[in-house]
Design an enzyme around this catalytic site. Structure first.
Site: not given
Ligand SMILES: [Zn+2]
Ligand SMILES: [Zn+2]
Lengths: 402, 490
Positions: A94, A97, A148, A219, A269, A307, A309, A312, A344
């Site tokens: 970023d 600012g 900005d 914004g 983000d 999941c 990940c 998991c 996760h």
């Molecule tokens: Zn997971």
């Protein structure tokens, strides 16, 4: 000049959703995408390797924080933030600012830049568009943001809103001028204008005319009603060129992502997924679970069934087979507990966007959206948030239908 | 004097521990050994094992544990798992699976486990032991646990090795002779309890190996216990747990063939060397974690590099908080092959500490374990080469006798550490470096911009490293789902 190529792969035939591949200096990233926030060049205890393993190829650093620590001289000496944190993939920063305005007392915006008192010694300092770009040039991030003039979207002061919007355009010109490495860093403009759609339209036209490699909508998500948020995103994306990435700043709840994608946004983000992990909150398709709740103390299933990940995934498939009961056991007591849940949550967000992308490519995004809300609210349409129903209705998806 | 190798492992029952002494020059001398457990990585001794806290080595998540490799075994204190006892059955005992403890903490299959009652080092408790119970500290407070319960836990959790309960009044400076008599009586009784429990296990159940505690009291005061140990328990135990390395001289010859696990907490590498020189085999090394929490990256090799002239003694570690490291783009230690040193430089780690990013402690912890791993590899090579005593002498001459002092702030003081410091100290353990934003400020910030969450993030990071309280954070509501905390307030 741009240091990226935007490869549009598919457009949803009903909504405004798009699937693309964004080719950046440190490799391609799939769009739509969620970008985790590694504020101070580190993502909440995860090693770069762990972040990579969850599928992340683009994450954020905050210019304000890196400018203070380790500081521009160190960044120059080390050769930029990629080398500094040993991150071989893409970075976005970023402008710094916003954080100056919000974190520091007595920060004041003038035409020159943001004036503030140094957090080190209280001496008066000034962050100009030129200084912000210089810092981001030192950081070497693949995507850099213009400075900005940020004010609350909920501000009733129309004149101030107009001034901030106009100033943001003028500051973009100064940023473009100051940018030393357009061949390897992509400068994104930021559309301002609060919740006033005419201001947003005007700002969009002005920003698009500057032909930056990518465009951000700024914004937002500062406490405004979700309806208003959706209107702004919808209005802006309607005016944006098709072949450029669109980044909505600071957005991160799963519903927000799914709806914003339908409204034509590509990049997001938010610190929420990683922040909330440290308090024992797991993001799942069925909602957020606070694993510190005693009901999970004897739950020997994975954080989320299916999941993939690191935590998991079953040991037979190369994962750890971590259970909710273990997270309950360790969270808030050992930092490793936060690391596990952070992995996760990052995976969840990245995978959500990956699934959305696949659905867009196969032209079944409306079905994907319905499935997502159905699961999240346990098929109880009465619980669907009105703003989401309305926004999705506006792009041809009737959530309450069928 | 090389001993004959033990029976072929293949002929032993599946859970049998085998310890072979590969080299020994007599009692009170360093020795080389090989400890094997079927299905687990073989460990060459002297060696150290990981010292876990709530199932993980502090700061090392389970996937990083695998990536770092090197650690053949871990020590696991039962007190980390039984805070619900006695009101409720602790969750760990409700797992219906083989090898439940290993599954629960996601430990690799080939890492061996040593179960003990107390953490290493243990925190002294205000409650005295009784004839049937020891007192311990769980995450929610002091508890008592019977010998019977401990033995049952061992049967259920299926660790590879269980350390018998020892009646040691930790933290008590002076222990009277009468109390010492009691120590030896109770320890014997409790050892008999666990042996009996093991003997009563079903054919199909996986058996554990028992290490008998050797008390930190003079031999004549535990002579009854030791005699009985030799008379009718010696073939039931597979090792000894030593609480005072300097009493190794008193260890009966009949127990010399057994592996020795040290619970004599070493404060420095020099103290480790001293214990090795007395014939100790296995260690948990709490100072690794203390150093990591303090931001000290260990930096020593054995034997040390050649001393240059009259140079002063070298520090055993690098204080990673040192601002001078902020521009140092070299690894922590040049020769180290750990993940922290091969991927990152000092400048980054210094930054992470001063930014209070958790990754700083992760990387230092990874490195510190690698340093100890190399240290023990070199110790074994030195014993093998017959140069151990000389190498210890040069080591002592080369390095400062103690680890560097802590200068920076550590990570959030975790429950067990908090309690350990409680005695005699008052005041806040986690001083606030930053003021928490007041409500008005937060509202103001929220309204400011899309990145408003970044602001909260800064506050939350402070919470995690303990600079502000964690209890009242995260009051956010997300579509009706309360994200409040639910701490055990039993
Ligand atoms: Zn997971
Ligand atoms: Zn290292």
């Amino acid at each position: 000049m741009a240091a990226l190529t935007f490869e549009l792969l598919a457009k949803c035939s009903v909504t405004k959703a798009r699937a693309a591949t964004l080719h950046l200096p440190h490799g391609p990233v799939p769009l739509p995408i969620f970008m985790p926030v590694a504020t101070q060049a580190s993502l909440k205890g995860l090693t770069p390797g762990q972040l990579e393993e969850q599928g992340c190829r683009l994450c954020l650093n905050n210019t304000y924080h890196l400018g203070l620590k380790p500081g521009q001289a160190t960044l120059d000496a080390v050769g930029g933030a990629h080398k500094f944190q040993s991150w071989p993939h893409n970075l976005l920063t970023d402008s710094g600012g916003f954080q100056m305005v919000s974190l520091l007392k007595l920060a004041k915006v003038t035409e020159e830049g943001v004036r503030f008192l140094s957090p080190h010694d209280g001496s008066p300092m000034l962050l100009t568009p030129e200084h912000s770009i210089s810092l981001q040039n030192s950081i070497g991030s693949d995507i850099i943001m213009q400075l900005d003039d940020v004010i609350a979207t909920t501000s009733p002061d129309f004149a101030r809103m107009q001034e901030a919007m106009d100033r943001s355009v003028r500051w973009l010109d100064r940023c473009i001028q100051a940018h030393k490495y357009p061949e390897r860093q992509n400068l994104f403009c930021i559309i301002q204008g609060g919740l006033d759609l005419d201001l947003r339209r005007e700002c969009t036209a002005q920003m698009v005319a500057r032909d930056t490699p990518g465009i951000a909508i700024g914004g937002l998500s500062g406490g405004e009603a979700k309806d208003e948020y959706c209107k702004v995103v919808d209005t802006c994306t309607g005016l944006l060129p098709e072949k450029k990435p669109r980044y909505v700043m600071g957005v991160g709840y799963p519903e927000d992502l799914v709806v914003s994608v339908a409204l034509g946004a590509d990049m997001f983000d938010c610190v929420w997924p990683t922040r909330t992990a440290r308090f024992g909150n797991a993001i799942t398709a069925r909602g957020v679970l606070n694993i510190r709740n005693a009901v999970y103390s004897e739950d020997f299933g994975p954080i989320e069934e299916g999941c993939q990940c690191t935590c998991c995934r079953r040991p037979e498939d190369g994962g750890l087979g971590i259970t909710r009961a273990y997270i309950y056991h360790v969270t808030a007591k050992e930092t490793a507990g936060a690391h596990l849940l952070t992995m996760h949550n990052v995976y969840y967000q990245l995978n959500l966007m990956k699934q959305a992308r696949q659905a867009i490519i196969e032209d079944r995004y409306p079905g994907f959206v319905k499935g997502f809300f159905g699961k999240l609210y346990d098929e109880d349409k009465g619980k669907y948030p009105a703003w989401a129903v309305k926004a999705l209705g506006g792009v041809g998806v009737d959530l309450l239908d069928g | 004097m090389l001993q004959t190798p033990a029976t072929n492992i293949g002929q032993l029952p599946p859970e049998m521990l085998d310890f072979t002494i590969l080299k020994s020059t007599g009692s009170l001398a360093p020795r080389l050994g090989r400890l094997s457990l079927p299905g687990r990585k073989t460990v060459l001794t002297p060696a150290f094992i990981g010292n876990t806290s709530r199932g993980a080595i502090p700061h090392i998540s389970q996937d990083n544990f695998r990536k770092c490799g090197g650690l053949e075994g871990v020590y696991i204190p039962l007190e980390d798992f039984i805070e619900k006892h006695p009101q409720k059955t602790p969750p760990i005992f409700k797992i219906e699976a083989r090898d439940p403890l290993r599954k629960f903490i996601a430990l690799p299959n080939d890492t061996f486990t040593v179960l003990g009652a107390r953490r290493s080092p243990p925190i002294s408790t205000p409650v005295a032991h009784t004839n049937t119970e020891i007192s311990l500290l769980t995450s929610v407070g002091f508890r008592s646990m019977t010998s019977e319960y401990y033995a049952a836990a061992a049967c259920k959790l299926q660790p590879d090795i269980v350390v018998g309960l020892a009646d040691i009044p930790f933290g008590q400076e002076v222990v009277g002779t009468k109390r010492k008599d009691k120590m030896s009586d109770r320890t014997e009784m409790w050892l008999r309890d666990i042996i009996a429990k093991k003997n009563g296990m079903g054919e199909e159940e996986r058996k554990f190996n028992i290490f008998a505690p050797i008390l930190p009291i003079e031999r004549d005061l535990q002579s009854w216990y030791l005699e009985h140990l030799l008379d009718d328990m010696v073939d039931k135990i597979s090792g000894v747990a030593i609480y005072d390395a300097y009493l190794l001289d008193d260890l009966p010859d009949e127990l010399h063939h057994l592996p020795r696990l040290s619970f004599h907490v070493p404060a420095s590498p020099q103290e480790l060397l001293r214990q090795v020189s007395l014939g100790m085999d296995l260690f948990t090394i709490p100072f690794i974690n203390f150093a990591s929490d303090a931001g000290i990256a260990l930096d020593f090799t054995f034997p040390p590099p050649a001393k240059i002239g009259d140079s002063p003694r070298q520090a055993l570690g690098i204080d990673m908080w040192d601002p001078e490291l902020a521009v140092s783009v070299t690894p922590i230690s040049g020769g180290c092959t750990c993940n922290a040193c091969t991927k990152h430089h000092r400048a980054y780690i210094q930054h992470l500490l001063s930014a209070k990013e958790m990754l700083g402690w992760v990387l230092i912890q990874i490195h510190n374990h690698a340093v100890l791993d190399s240290f023990f590899t070199s110790i074994r090579a030195s014993i093998e080469a017959g140069t151990f005593d000389a190498d210890v002498a040069t080591f002592s001459a080369f390095y400062e006798p103690q680890l560097p002092d802590k200068t920076g702030q550590g990570p959030r003081v975790r429950g067990y550490q908090f309690k350990s410091e409680e005695h005699g100290k008052s005041g806040k353990k986690n001083p606030k470096a930053y003021k928490k934003f007041d409500e008005e400020k937060i509202v103001q910030l929220r309204a400011a911009h899309g990145q408003n969450k970044a602001v909260r993030d800064l506050v939350d990071d402070e919470a995690l490293v303990g600079l502000v309280g964690m209890t009242d954070m995260e009051g956010v509501k997300l579509d009706g789902v309360a994200l409040g905390e639910d701490e055990v307030k039993a």
